[in-house]
Scaffold this active site. Structure first.
Site, short mmCIF file in Angstrom:
data_model
loop_
_atom_site.label_atom_id
_atom_site.label_comp_id
_atom_site.label_asym_id
_atom_site.label_seq_id
_atom_site.Cartn_x
_atom_site.Cartn_y
_atom_site.Cartn_z
N TYR A 267 45.77 46.73 32.67
CA TYR A 267 45.67 45.47 32.34
C TYR A 267 45.08 45.30 30.93
O TYR A 267 45.36 44.15 30.45
CB TYR A 267 44.32 44.63 33.19
CG TYR A 267 44.97 44.13 34.58
CD1 TYR A 267 45.79 44.62 35.39
CD2 TYR A 267 44.71 42.95 34.98
CE1 TYR A 267 46.36 44.33 36.46
CE2 TYR A 267 45.17 42.43 35.94
CZ TYR A 267 45.94 42.99 36.93
OH TYR A 267 46.37 42.48 37.94
N LYS B 24 47.77 57.85 41.79
CA LYS B 24 49.31 58.37 41.58
C LYS B 24 49.13 59.49 41.07
O LYS B 24 49.72 59.91 39.92
CB LYS B 24 50.30 57.40 41.37
CG LYS B 24 50.58 56.33 42.14
CD LYS B 24 51.50 56.92 43.19
CE LYS B 24 52.86 57.05 42.73
NZ LYS B 24 53.86 57.51 43.90
N ASP C 134 50.78 54.80 47.02
CA ASP C 134 52.10 54.18 47.76
C ASP C 134 51.89 54.67 49.40
O ASP C 134 52.00 53.67 50.21
CB ASP C 134 53.31 54.73 47.32
CG ASP C 134 53.40 56.40 47.28
OD1 ASP C 134 52.17 56.81 47.36
OD2 ASP C 134 54.46 56.96 47.04
N ASP D 249 44.91 45.45 42.66
CA ASP D 249 45.40 44.07 42.67
C ASP D 249 46.36 44.00 43.79
O ASP D 249 46.27 42.97 44.43
CB ASP D 249 46.08 43.83 41.23
CG ASP D 249 46.63 42.35 41.42
OD1 ASP D 249 45.98 41.63 41.89
OD2 ASP D 249 47.77 42.22 40.85
N ASP E 232 46.07 42.41 48.09
CA ASP E 232 46.62 41.26 48.46
C ASP E 232 47.00 41.94 49.86
O ASP E 232 47.37 40.83 50.96
CB ASP E 232 47.83 40.96 47.55
CG ASP E 232 47.49 39.59 46.78
OD1 ASP E 232 46.48 39.45 46.46
OD2 ASP E 232 48.43 39.11 46.32
C1 IPM Z 1 43.67 38.66 40.97
C2 IPM Z 1 44.72 37.95 40.31
C3 IPM Z 1 44.50 38.24 39.01
C4 IPM Z 1 44.76 39.66 38.69
C5 IPM Z 1 45.45 37.16 38.10
C6 IPM Z 1 45.40 35.74 38.22
C7 IPM Z 1 45.36 37.58 36.45
O1 IPM Z 1 45.79 38.32 40.85
O2 IPM Z 1 42.24 38.33 40.82
O3 IPM Z 1 43.97 39.46 42.11
O4 IPM Z 1 45.87 39.88 38.41
O5 IPM Z 1 43.91 40.28 38.54
MG MG Z 2 45.79 39.48 42.52
#
Ligand code: IPM
Ligand code: MG
Length: 373
Positions: free
Chosen positions: A142, A197, A230, A254, A258
């Protein structure tokens, strides 16, 4: 009696709507539990761009550095999709994380019993799920240099450009986030699984070695295992309850968070805390945010689920204000409302049912607080 300072940054999309419900919860804690908050509010993301021409003003940044905790709603939206990269709404969020040095991002994924049917996985696979992802938040791909889009002069490259990002981790960055994960594990199931990884990336090899170093020298009482990221993704959907705490880098975190979030039934449920080094008062520098995004498709319609943002405030009670009992109370109130069958639209499964509005969900949670207190 201490006054707790809080900077609210509602941001874009559904951010302001869900934050209005947190305000109700804050008022309840003030009137019914005698807590005192010094709440200020400011702009971030597209909302800040509209006023200042950038997604976070220097004044807001300075304010964020000076408070006990920041609570952020969400940033981004289609209106801002074509802005220059440097002023995109997301840059405001990334600046806050980086300049406050919030290196440990805690993303708990818990499956409330009332919602076990909602998960895309079978209820017996997710019922009782309680895992914590600790994502490194201020380094890795990032932020690594070099980065950018450049022309290259290679005639064999059709299109003539190259996009560059760099995965870079120092041993110090890995050790400090590993320590956070081990400390948190000691207060839970005492197990950490580290994901990288190391089979293809040198930064992954260093990650594994440094996590092992911290484990061997400081936390040998905690059980440590390693997984390639993975495989970790696969294990998360195969048998998520095998995990207690997962520690991983910024990008893998990240993605994996999710996936973990969706196991619980809805992205509208998941809070997060981003913690840095301790401040003078001994509490960590901190920002709290729901894991969900700005959801522009439903913004302004009273359909959003405010629970993720309310639970993020519960995390602030716990980690920034040392109000663990009040944090528990708020989490119980959310659980009760769900057990009572109160649902925003995102929580209505295939069977359907009647959805309550964002504001009604907030009211129900405040009522439940009153009933439980
Ligand atoms: C998160 C989001 C952020 C990230 C975005 C909005 C920059 O997806 O907080 O998970 O990628 O960190
Ligand atoms: Mg995210």
């Amino acid at each position: 009696m201490t006054t707790y300072s809080l900077l609210i940054l509602p941001g874009d999309g559904i951010g302001p709507e869900v934050m209005a419900e947190v305000r109700k919860v804050i008022s309840w804690f003030e009137t019914s539990r005698g807590l005192k908050f010094d709440v200020s509010e400011d702009l971030v993301g597209g909302a800040a761009y509209d006023v200042h021409g950038k997604p976070l003003s220097d004044a807001t940044m300075a304010k964020a550095q000076s408070v006990d905790a920041v609570l952020l709603g969400a940033v981004g939206g289609p209106k801002y999709d074509n802005l220059d990269f440097s002023v995109k709404p997301e840059r405001g969020l990334l600046r806050l994380r980086k300049e406050m040095d919030l290196f440990a991002n805690l993303r708990p994924a818990q499956c409330f019993d009332a919602l076990a049917d909602f998960s895309s996985l079978k209820p017996e696979v997710v019922a009782g799920l309680d895992i914590l992802i600790v994502r490194e938040l201020t380094s890795g791909i990032y932020f690594g240099q070099p980065r950018g889009i450049q022309d290259d002069n290679d005639p064999a490259n059709e299109g003539g450009r190259v996009g560059i990002n760099t995965q870079r981790y120092t041993s110090g960055e890995i050790r400090r986030v590993a320590r956070s994960a081990f400390e948190l594990a000691r207060k839970r199931g005492n197990r950490v699984c580290s994901m990288e990884k190391a089979n293809v990336m040198e930064s992954g090899i260093l990650w594994r070695e440094e996590v092992e170093w911290v484990h061997k020298n400081e936390f040998s009482d905690v059980e440590l295992s390693h997984m390639y990221a993975d495989n970790g993704a696969m294990q998360l959907v195969r048998n998520p309850r095998q995990f207690d705490v997962i520690v991983t880098d910024n990008l893998f975190g990240d993605i994996l968070s999710d996936a973990a979030a969706m196991l619980t039934g809805s992205l509208g449920m998941l809070p997060s805390a981003s913690l840095g080094a301790p401040m003078e008062n001994g509490r960590p520098k901190a920002m709290y945010e729901p894991v969900h995004g700005s959801a522009p498709d439903i913004a302004g319609q009273g359909k959003a689920n405010p629970i993720a943002c309310i639970l993020s405030f519960a995390m602030a009670l716990r980690y920034s204000y040392d109000e663990g009992a009040n944090a528990d109370l708020l989490e119980k109130a959310v659980e009760k409302v769900l057990a009572d069958g109160v649902r925003t639209g995102d929580l209505l499964g295939p069977q359907g049912g009647t959805a309550v509005s964002t504001a009604e969900m907030g009211d129900k949670i405040v009522q439940a607080l009153g009933a439980l207190a």
